[in-house]
Design an enzyme around this catalytic site. Structure first.
Site, PDB file in Angstrom:
ATOM      1  N   GLU A 131       0.903  -1.160  -0.290  1.00 14.22           N
ATOM      2  CA  GLU A 131      -0.243   0.093   0.471  1.00 14.22           C
ATOM      3  C   GLU A 131       1.012   0.955  -0.027  1.00 14.22           C
ATOM      4  O   GLU A 131       2.000   1.380   0.592  1.00 14.22           O
ATOM      5  CB  GLU A 131      -0.740  -0.293   1.361  1.00 14.22           C
ATOM      6  CG  GLU A 131      -2.003  -0.046   0.842  1.00 14.22           C
ATOM      7  CD  GLU A 131      -3.342  -0.926   0.056  1.00 14.22           C
ATOM      8  OE1 GLU A 131      -3.058  -0.171  -0.941  1.00 14.22           O
ATOM      9  OE2 GLU A 131      -3.242  -1.423   0.428  1.00 14.22           O
ATOM     10  N   SER A 191     -12.271   0.798  -5.299  1.00 16.73           N
ATOM     11  CA  SER A 191     -11.537   0.821  -6.793  1.00 16.73           C
ATOM     12  C   SER A 191     -12.603   1.403  -7.810  1.00 16.73           C
ATOM     13  O   SER A 191     -12.538   1.093  -9.460  1.00 16.73           O
ATOM     14  CB  SER A 191     -10.508   0.965  -7.648  1.00 16.73           C
ATOM     15  OG  SER A 191      -9.319   0.658  -6.747  1.00 16.73           O
ATOM     16  N   SER A 192     -13.610   1.997  -7.385  1.00 15.10           N
ATOM     17  CA  SER A 192     -14.603   1.982  -8.609  1.00 15.10           C
ATOM     18  C   SER A 192     -14.516   3.102  -9.303  1.00 15.10           C
ATOM     19  O   SER A 192     -14.925   3.040 -10.890  1.00 15.10           O
ATOM     20  CB  SER A 192     -15.602   2.846  -7.499  1.00 15.10           C
ATOM     21  OG  SER A 192     -15.804   4.066  -6.805  1.00 15.10           O
ATOM     22  N   GLU A 200      -7.384   9.738 -14.710  1.00 14.51           N
ATOM     23  CA  GLU A 200      -7.812  10.281 -12.988  1.00 14.51           C
ATOM     24  C   GLU A 200      -6.611  11.449 -12.574  1.00 14.51           C
ATOM     25  O   GLU A 200      -7.034  12.521 -12.029  1.00 14.51           O
ATOM     26  CB  GLU A 200      -7.210   8.905 -12.399  1.00 14.51           C
ATOM     27  CG  GLU A 200      -7.222   8.808 -11.277  1.00 14.51           C
ATOM     28  CD  GLU A 200      -8.844   8.064 -10.411  1.00 14.51           C
ATOM     29  OE1 GLU A 200      -9.196   7.833 -11.646  1.00 14.51           O
ATOM     30  OE2 GLU A 200      -9.120   8.184  -9.174  1.00 14.51           O
ATOM     31  N   ASP A 202      -4.805   0.624 -10.035  1.00 14.18           N
ATOM     32  CA  ASP A 202      -6.131   0.105  -9.553  1.00 14.18           C
ATOM     33  C   ASP A 202      -6.182  -0.025 -11.120  1.00 14.18           C
ATOM     34  O   ASP A 202      -7.171  -0.754 -11.277  1.00 14.18           O
ATOM     35  CB  ASP A 202      -7.023   1.668  -9.143  1.00 14.18           C
ATOM     36  CG  ASP A 202      -6.314   1.505  -7.443  1.00 14.18           C
ATOM     37  OD1 ASP A 202      -6.001   0.873  -6.971  1.00 14.18           O
ATOM     38  OD2 ASP A 202      -6.601   2.852  -7.147  1.00 14.18           O
TER      39      ASP A 202
HETATM   40  C1  GLA Z   1      -5.084   4.804  -3.729  1.00  9.14           C
HETATM   41  C2  GLA Z   1      -4.192   4.862  -5.661  1.00  9.14           C
HETATM   42  C3  GLA Z   1      -3.505   3.784  -6.030  1.00  9.14           C
HETATM   43  C4  GLA Z   1      -2.503   3.509  -4.985  1.00  9.14           C
HETATM   44  C5  GLA Z   1      -3.473   3.608  -3.386  1.00  9.14           C
HETATM   45  C6  GLA Z   1      -2.655   2.986  -2.661  1.00  9.14           C
HETATM   46  O1  GLA Z   1      -5.954   4.185  -4.260  1.00  9.14           O
HETATM   47  O2  GLA Z   1      -5.650   5.304  -5.841  1.00  9.14           O
HETATM   48  O3  GLA Z   1      -3.092   4.247  -6.819  1.00  9.14           O
HETATM   49  O4  GLA Z   1      -1.428   4.719  -4.793  1.00  9.14           O
HETATM   50  O5  GLA Z   1      -3.714   4.394  -2.662  1.00  9.14           O
HETATM   51  O6  GLA Z   1      -1.613   1.767  -2.401  1.00  9.14           O
END
Ligand code: GLA
Length: 381
Positions: free
Chosen positions: A32, A122-123, A156, A168
């Site tokens: 993460e 990740s919608s 994005e 994502d």
């Molecule tokens: C969000 C971002 C990803 C990633 C995570 C953390 O989901 O969209 O790119 O950085 O946070 O791991």
């Protein structure tokens, strides 16, 4: 909504036969806040997905209707500017495709989704990838899957205005049934790793809270990481990102850093190592050790990276007291959203019931619990 009903609704609304493209949300198992540091991540695609039905128009208008939020928006391909509403994800993809040199034509689009919103699943990548594929189909454009991941990220970053990494969008297009995906975010090389579905469940617990400071803190963390790299260059001139610093190198250089930069960098360099070690454990069928790395990841995100919150910590703390739970951590950007839990298959039911009750009793909030299924990436349906 199943594709067949989406098609029917589309025909009723727009009086033409659509093509339909679907892309899933994701849950990240470990790794993460490493993606934008050129590091490693290990997400899997969910069965929950966003589907976009599309048919071309004779003009340069995008007529986009969302079944989820019961809203219809018209946008012209001639004036693609961010508007700060949900349709920016669609318009952003149109903008990226045109920027890449492929003029689009107008389209009618109908969108349905069951990816939980604001849950850290990740919608946004799901709507980006599904609408990108849909828009491209109207002009017969085909590009490779890595380009889609990069285009989704670009939409994005540069259109929606969220400075995310590539994880994502990448998993939304590359996911595979029964597998998680180990991704090197610098080279975009990846490896699909089978998950032992007969032994474990990946259970997602949505805290149902989303704290507003998430987006600005995300950008602050990115800057802190970049600062750390600049400062450590005096010792390691060749490093370009935190990915280039091993934990051993970090501990030799940490005197160069002050808090909070030191703690942020410590999280990232140890998290990259945890991804590598945890995948090795998984490949050796050592699920217990994999779970321990997940626990360590959460603790580091909470104490060093400081992107957790009291609801996520509570959900994790409850999970760790329950039988059969091998590991529990926050997933996604943080400041609310969901936790991901590695639970032995035979404890699934008891785990779901107990965590729901315990979280509700303490907070008064009814959490959403999803036993997730590692699923395929985006495709036409
Ligand atoms: C969000 C971002 C990803 C990633 C995570 C953390 O989901 O969209 O790119 O950085 O946070 O791991």
């Amino acid at each position: 909504m199943p594709c067949r009903s989406l098609k029917k609704t589309f025909v009723n609304l727009f009086d033409s036969e659509p093509r339909i493209f679907c892309a899933p949300g994701r849950v990240n198992l470990i790794g993460e806040h490493t993606d934008y540091n050129d590091g490693y991540v290990f997400p899997m695609a969910l069965a929950e997905k966003t589907c976009v039905a599309i048919s071309p128009r004779n003009d340069r208008k995008l007529v986009v209707q969302s079944l989820r939020i019961d809203d219809k928006i018209e946008r012209s391909l001639n004036e693609l500017e961010p508007r700060k509403d949900w349709s920016d994800y669609v318009a952003g993809m149109a903008w990226v495709i045109e920027q890449a040199g492929y003029p689009l034509i107008g389209a009618n689009m109908l969108i349905s989704s069951n990816v939980p919103l604001g849950a850290g699943l990740s919608s946004s990548a799901a709507i980006e990838i599904s609408s990108g594929l849909a828009l491209a189909s109207t002009i017969g454009l085909q590009v490779d899957s890595k380009t889609w991941a990069k285009w989704g990220q670009k939409a994005e970053n540069q259109f929606v205005g969220m400075n995310c990494g590539v994880m994502d969008q990448f998993i939304s297009i590359h996911g595979k049934e029964n597998h998680a995906l180990f991704l090197d975010c610098r080279t975009l090389d990846y490896q699909l790793v089978p998950l032992p579905a007969d032994q474990i469940r990946i259970i997602i617990c949505n805290t149902m809270v989303k704290h507003e400071l998430g987006a600005s803190e995300y950008n602050t963390r990115r800057k802190e990481c970049e600062n750390g790299v600049e400062l450590m260059k005096s010792m390691y001139p060749d490093i370009k990102a935190l990915r280039d610093v091993s934990p051993e190198q970090f501990y030799k250089a940490e005197h160069l850093l002050d808090d909070p930069v030191k703690k942020r960098c410590r999280h990232v360099v140890t998290e990259d190592q945890r991804v590598l070690d945890s995948i090795q454990a998984l490949q050796q069928h050592d699920l217990k050790t994999f779970g321990q790395f997940m626990n360590a990841s959460h603790d580091s995100l909470r104490d060093d990276y400081k992107v957790s919150c009291k609801e996520l910590d509570l959900m994790v703390d409850i999970a760790r007291t329950l039988d059969g739970c091998l590991g529990a951590r926050m997933t996604g950007g943080g400041f609310g959203g969901s936790t991901v839990n590695l639970v032995l298959e035979e404890f699934e039911r008891d785990f779901v019931a107990a965590i729901k009750e315990s979280y509700q009793t303490t907070t008064g909030i009814d959490p959403q619990i999803v036993v997730s299924v590692p699923s395929a990436g985006a495709k036409e349906c």
